[in-house]
Design an enzyme around this catalytic site. Structure first.
Site, PDB file in Angstrom:
ATOM      1  CB  CYS A   3      -0.969   0.098   1.348  1.00  0.00           C
ATOM      2  SG  CYS A   3      -2.380   1.542   0.523  1.00  0.00           S
ATOM      3  CG  HIS A  17      -4.046  -3.728   3.199  1.00  0.00           C
ATOM      4  ND1 HIS A  17      -3.016  -2.967   3.946  1.00  0.00           N
ATOM      5  CD2 HIS A  17      -4.888  -2.436   2.450  1.00  0.00           C
ATOM      6  CE1 HIS A  17      -2.875  -2.150   3.649  1.00  0.00           C
ATOM      7  NE2 HIS A  17      -3.996  -1.346   3.122  1.00  0.00           N
ATOM      8  CD  GLU A  25      -2.123  -6.348   4.916  1.00  0.00           C
ATOM      9  OE1 GLU A  25      -2.422  -5.040   5.828  1.00  0.00           O
ATOM     10  OE2 GLU A  25      -1.545  -7.003   4.297  1.00  0.00           O
TER      11      GLU A  25
END
EC number: 4.3.2.10
Length: 201
Positions: free
Chosen positions: A79, A181, A183
């Site tokens: 990001c 992202h 994750e």
């Protein structure tokens, strides 16, 4: 061991949890020796470009990141972390980045809702180990108002469409960036992190 640079730019516990799910050891750190001894570095980030650069410079980490990149260590920016790898950002001014990849960062056009928030698909532009088991049009999760512009076409691995082309995955030599992202991107995100880990080894 992967060093996740913990310079106060967002909640990175979820990133560490995702790495552990794909059997990648990591530590949160701002210690220069730990970063130098790590096998790879992840630079995460949410928030403002200038604040992040000020934090990295204040901790003496900008120079360390540049040195480790020059030495060939694998780096991953996530990001805002990806944006910091570029030369300049025009977020509320004109700010110098780490300059590891050619290109700049500009605001997403107001022809679409800003920030770009939510799920979007990846379109692949070239073959890469990063894309092992990542299908075309796989969904990943974005939260950003600025995106890379004026970049080099040969660095572009995958893009997304949102008010124009958004570079989503980039790679220049040993430096990789993901605008989304991983994750927060479910199985696709975990596979991307696993692929990064396999590139390290």
């Amino acid at each position: 061991m992967i060093a996740i640079i913990d310079y106060g730019a967002g909640n990175i516990k979820s990133l560490q949890f995702a790495l552990s799910k794909v059997n990648l050891d990591s530590c949160l750190t701002t210690d220069i020796e730990t970063i130098r001894n790590a096998e790879a570095i992840i630079l995460p980030g949410v928030g403002a470009f200038k604040d992040a650069m000020d934090a990295l410079n204040g901790l003496g980490l900008a120079a360390t990141i540049k040195d480790e990149a020059s030495a060939g260590k694998p780096l991953l920016g996530i990001c805002l972390g990806m944006q910091l790898f570029y030369e300049r950002s025009y977020e509320d001014g004109d700010w110098e980045g780490l300059g590891l990849i050619k290109g700049n960062v500009s605001r997403i056009p107001d022809t679409v809702k800003v920030p770009h928030m939510g799920w979007n698909t990846l379109q692949h532009h070239q073959n890469s180990e990063l894309l092992n088991d990542i299908r075309e049009d796989a969904y990943v999760y974005f939260v950003h108002s600025y995106a890379v512009t004026d970049d080099q076409q040969e660095d572009l691995i995958s893009s997304s469409q949102y008010g124009g082309l958004i570079p989503s995955i980039v790679k220049y030599k040993n430096v990789t960036g993901m605008q989304f992202h991983p994750e927060k991107s479910g199985e696709t995100g975990l596979q991307l992190l696993k692929n990064f880990g396999e590139m390290i080894s």
